[in-house]
Design an enzyme around this catalytic site. Structure first.
Site, short mmCIF file in Angstrom:
data_model
loop_
_atom_site.label_atom_id
_atom_site.label_comp_id
_atom_site.label_asym_id
_atom_site.label_seq_id
_atom_site.Cartn_x
_atom_site.Cartn_y
_atom_site.Cartn_z
N THR A 120 31.42 -35.92 -37.51
CA THR A 120 30.24 -36.11 -36.66
C THR A 120 30.22 -37.50 -36.04
O THR A 120 29.53 -37.71 -35.04
CB THR A 120 28.94 -35.92 -37.47
OG1 THR A 120 29.03 -36.72 -38.66
CG2 THR A 120 28.74 -34.47 -37.87
N GLU B 215 30.80 -34.81 -41.79
CA GLU B 215 32.24 -34.82 -41.52
C GLU B 215 32.53 -34.51 -40.05
O GLU B 215 32.07 -33.51 -39.51
CB GLU B 215 32.95 -33.79 -42.41
CG GLU B 215 32.87 -34.10 -43.89
CD GLU B 215 33.70 -35.31 -44.29
OE1 GLU B 215 34.51 -35.79 -43.45
OE2 GLU B 215 33.55 -35.78 -45.42
N SER C 175 41.90 -46.39 -46.66
CA SER C 175 42.61 -47.63 -46.96
C SER C 175 42.86 -48.45 -45.69
O SER C 175 42.77 -49.68 -45.72
CB SER C 175 43.94 -47.33 -47.65
OG SER C 175 44.76 -46.48 -46.85
N ASP D 272 34.32 -45.18 -41.02
CA ASP D 272 35.11 -45.79 -42.09
C ASP D 272 34.99 -47.30 -42.08
O ASP D 272 34.80 -47.94 -43.12
CB ASP D 272 36.57 -45.38 -41.97
CG ASP D 272 36.77 -43.89 -42.15
OD1 ASP D 272 35.82 -43.21 -42.56
OD2 ASP D 272 37.88 -43.40 -41.87
#
Length: 380
Positions: A85, A83, A181, A225
């Site tokens: 990173t 997280e 999303s 993401d």
């Protein structure tokens, strides 16, 4: 919160705790074409639900009077560990999930992009490719900035011959749930435009395009993401080295599902004054202290020796990133061995670091951690 669940026997091994939404029992692969409407064409391993595709194509027909020529989809994601990173050139290990953003598209034959969101009353939003692409100001048109951003990066930054298109987007990735999303939207649109107009963008180039589009919208995000949405594989997590974008697929142990627990806490990234951007700035400040470009190049030992030289808050932020990188690499080895107990301990340590050093958790998430930890106990 995210956890692993063994599908066999009465014992449930639960791991992972972060700000996310709903329940998931399945993993999906990266974005790709689901179908070419005329003639029919099979997909590339995506598993967007039929009702989601139907909702988007129905909106397309309602708006443009005929079926779309192509339908593309890209998945949302959960991050198992690693997280904050990614923008520190470190390691992350997310996996794609079976919630998708869908993009239906047909070339328009002119230089205008007409974008429609099936989740927002199918109201068209138009912009010209022959003029500089700018953001939409109206609140009810904010969603279009992600489409505009992808088009802007493709045409103005990459200099590719993008042409006009009629586009409808929609999906079942819950918004504001930490399931990415917006990244899935960017990857679905970027993949669609690249394929339809033969622009030659590979999955990593689509991911980078989406990341730059997100920056343009207002969130200075890392690459994780978009990259997992573009490059994920079914039934695997993906270890990503965010420095060189090299990836390694890591098998999720057979007989195990990933479950996402609803915290009902709204998650929002966009906005230059967001907490996300503040954390990134603090990490950059710590890296400058050590004379390196990113905290990836600072060891835990080096950081500890310099504790008295750093502002206490900056030290805490850096400690999370440095130790999280070590945890992520250890988690990859644990998952490869099917050692979910060790994986759970690493995830629990990751949450504690996010709570105490990076200070990004909230009471609903901490409560879920405590509840699940009390049930799981020594099993992980």
């Amino acid at each position: 919160s995210v956890l692993f669940r063994r599908q066999s026997g009465r014992t449930e091994t639960m791991l992972r705790l972060s700000l996310l939404l709903t329940v998931l029992l399945g993993l999906c692969s990266a974005g790709g074409v689901l179908s070419k409407m005329a003639p029919s064409k099979s997909g590339q391993g995506t598993c967007a639900a039929d009702h989601t595709v139907g909702k988007v194509t129905d909106c397309f027909v309602k708006t443009f009077g005929k079926d779309p020529e192509y339908v593309f989809a890209a998945p949302g994601r959960v991050n198992l560990i690693g997280e904050h990173t990614d923008y520190n050139d470190g390691f992350v290990m997310p996996c794609a999930i079976d919630f998708h953003m869908v993009c239906a598209v047909t070339p328009s034959g002119d230089d205008t992009i007409t974008a429609v969101a099936s989740d927002f009353e199918c109201k068209p939003n138009k912009f010209s490719l022959s003029e500089p692409i700018v953001k939409a100001d109206a609140k009810d048109e904010f969603w279009s900035n992600y489409v505009r951003g992808v088009c802007k990066i493709i045409k103005e930054d990459r200099g590719l011959p993008l042409k006009g298109a009629n586009i409808v987007i929609g999906g079942d990735v819950p918004q504001g749930a930490g399931l990415s999303s917006s990244a899935a939207l960017e990857v679905s649109v970027g993949t669609a435009l690249s394929k339809v107009f033969s622009l030659g963008l590979g999955p990593k180039e689509v991911a980078l395009t989406g990341q730059k589009a997100e920056h343009w919208v207002g969130c200075n995000c890392g690459i994780m993401d978009q990259l997992i949405s573009a490059c994920g594989h079914a039934d695997h997590s993906l270890l990503i080295d965010c420095r060189d974008l090299s990836t390694k697929s890591v098998q999720i142990p057979k007989g195990t599902s990933i479950v996402i627990v609803n915290s009902n806490f709204k998650h929002e990234l966009a906005g230059l004054d967001s907490e996300y951007n503040q954390r990134r700035s603090q990490c950059e400040e710590a890296a400058r202290h050590f004379g390196v470009s990113h905290l990836r190049d600072v060891s835990a030992e080096t950081l500890l020796k310099a504790e008295g030289e750093l502002d206490p808050m900056t030290f805490k932020r850096a400690r999370h990133v440095v130790t999280e990188n070590d945890r992520t690499e250890a988690a990859r080895h644990a998952l490869e061995k099917g050692d979910l107990v060790t994986m759970g301990k690493l995830m629990a340590a990751s949450h504690a670091s996010m709570r105490d050093d990076f200070e990004i958790t909230v009471p609903p998430i901490d409560a879920l951690v405590d509840i699940i930890g009390g049930v799981v106990g020594a099993e992980g």
